[in-house]
Enzyme design. Sequence first.
Site, PDB file in Angstrom:
ATOM      1  N   ASN A   8       1.074  -1.166   0.188  1.00 32.63           N
ATOM      2  CA  ASN A   8       0.095  -0.074   0.056  1.00 32.63           C
ATOM      3  C   ASN A   8       0.855   1.290  -0.122  1.00 32.63           C
ATOM      4  OD1 ASN A   8      -2.464   1.638   0.277  1.00 32.63           O
ATOM      5  ND2 ASN A   8      -3.364  -0.134   0.866  1.00 32.63           N
ATOM      6  N   ARG A   9       0.240   2.362   0.439  1.00 30.06           N
ATOM      7  CA  ARG A   9       1.003   3.764   0.180  1.00 30.06           C
ATOM      8  C   ARG A   9       1.495   4.354   1.169  1.00 30.06           C
ATOM      9  NH1 ARG A   9      -3.468   2.879  -2.796  1.00 30.06           N
ATOM     10  NH2 ARG A   9      -3.307   3.493  -5.191  1.00 30.06           N
TER      11      ARG A   9
ATOM     12  N   HIS B 170       3.671   0.067  -2.535  1.00 30.74           N
ATOM     13  CA  HIS B 170       3.973  -1.208  -2.981  1.00 30.74           C
ATOM     14  C   HIS B 170       5.541  -1.693  -2.974  1.00 30.74           C
ATOM     15  CE1 HIS B 170      -0.064  -2.296  -2.712  1.00 30.74           C
ATOM     16  NE2 HIS B 170      -0.121  -2.258  -4.234  1.00 30.74           N
TER      17      HIS B 170
ATOM     18  N   HIS C 266      -1.379  -9.757  -3.514  1.00 32.18           N
ATOM     19  CA  HIS C 266      -2.164  -9.153  -4.349  1.00 32.18           C
ATOM     20  C   HIS C 266      -2.795  -9.789  -5.734  1.00 32.18           C
ATOM     21  CE1 HIS C 266      -3.243  -5.383  -6.582  1.00 32.18           C
ATOM     22  NE2 HIS C 266      -2.585  -4.470  -5.705  1.00 32.18           N
ATOM     23  N   SER C 267      -3.193 -10.821  -5.432  1.00 34.37           N
ATOM     24  CA  SER C 267      -4.017 -11.595  -6.490  1.00 34.37           C
ATOM     25  C   SER C 267      -5.448 -10.918  -6.740  1.00 34.37           C
ATOM     26  CB  SER C 267      -4.285 -12.898  -6.032  1.00 34.37           C
ATOM     27  OG  SER C 267      -3.102 -13.791  -5.960  1.00 34.37           O
TER      28      SER C 267
ATOM     29  N   GLN D 262      -7.384  -4.413   2.470  1.00 31.47           N
ATOM     30  CA  GLN D 262      -7.788  -3.529   1.133  1.00 31.47           C
ATOM     31  C   GLN D 262      -8.483  -4.008   0.381  1.00 31.47           C
ATOM     32  OE1 GLN D 262      -6.164  -0.374   1.436  1.00 31.47           O
ATOM     33  NE2 GLN D 262      -6.432   0.448  -0.609  1.00 31.47           N
TER      34      GLN D 262
ATOM     35  N   GLU E   3      -6.412  -7.322  -0.158  1.00 28.22           N
ATOM     36  CA  GLU E   3      -5.180  -7.517   0.616  1.00 28.22           C
ATOM     37  C   GLU E   3      -5.096  -7.248   1.885  1.00 28.22           C
ATOM     38  OE1 GLU E   3      -3.264  -4.584  -2.157  1.00 28.22           O
ATOM     39  OE2 GLU E   3      -5.218  -4.581  -3.246  1.00 28.22           O
TER      40      GLU E   3
END
Length: 314
Positions: free
Chosen positions: A47-48, A73, A147-148, A250, A278
Amino acid sequence: MTSLLVPDKAGKLGDIVLGFDNVSGYQSPEYQKSGPYFGALIGRYGNRIAKGQFTLEGKTYTLAKNNGPNHLHGGLKGFDKVIWQAEPGSSAAGQTLKLTYQSKDGEEGYPGNLTVTVVYTLTQDDALQIDYSATTDKATPVNLTNHSYFNLSAGQRPDVLAHQVTLPADRYTVVDADLIPTGELRAVKGTAFDFTTAHAIGERIAQVPGGYDHNWVLNAATEGQHPAATVYEPTSGRTMQVSTTEPGVQFYTGNFLDGSLTGKGGRVYGKHAGFCLETQHFPDSPNQPKFPSTTLQPGQTLRSTTTYQFGVRK
């Protein structure tokens, strides 16, 4: 994760994750430009992180700004773009794949030599379990995830808008225009973010500018695994239950997929072709002292587990 075969209500196997038929798809210029992170193992920080920087123990660290003004990421060459040592095996639970990577001090701007081990287990009872562990020799933020992109119809439907989702979360992290948390944990009740009971993804997505790409604060975030999501796809009858040791998830609805990528079996991946769940600590935690800490100290071992349990409703 390039393929995951799961039976539908008739017992027919179908591939429920987005990706490509061979490795060249993941190396194509189109994929590099689009950057959807299909199936990827994400780190050092999923994430950020706002403005590509954070301060830890009095020192400010600068990271790549690879998502507008922010860091996403793990940077320009995150854990999804490095070569891991892979070791197939088995355990009492099922077949395993053990991945190991050593991230050097200063890699992508992060402090500390970080040793990461991730074990994927395909269990005897139709689950995929992912166990993460990590150690460091300097304090560093760590937030690992998968992250699928899932489409439980296995390509029978071009988008996931009919999938019914339940998220056991009474609050979510409000974000600004750059998808950075403001710090507010807002109640979902009475909003399009309320998935405490099942709703189709497409039912209220128009009420969310850009689509869902937010962190939900899981209710039962205590020690051990707790529920993170339940998904049901009506056409195939497939179900997926997600449990995790992480405090958040997420939920992302493939808003940036634009039809520029052609995946497995010649399928074009348009907007909302897949969704991600996620499991994670919250975005921008290194800059948000009120959020659960993502700092790993020397002498500590990070341990995190997420399980995707599959089934059917007939």
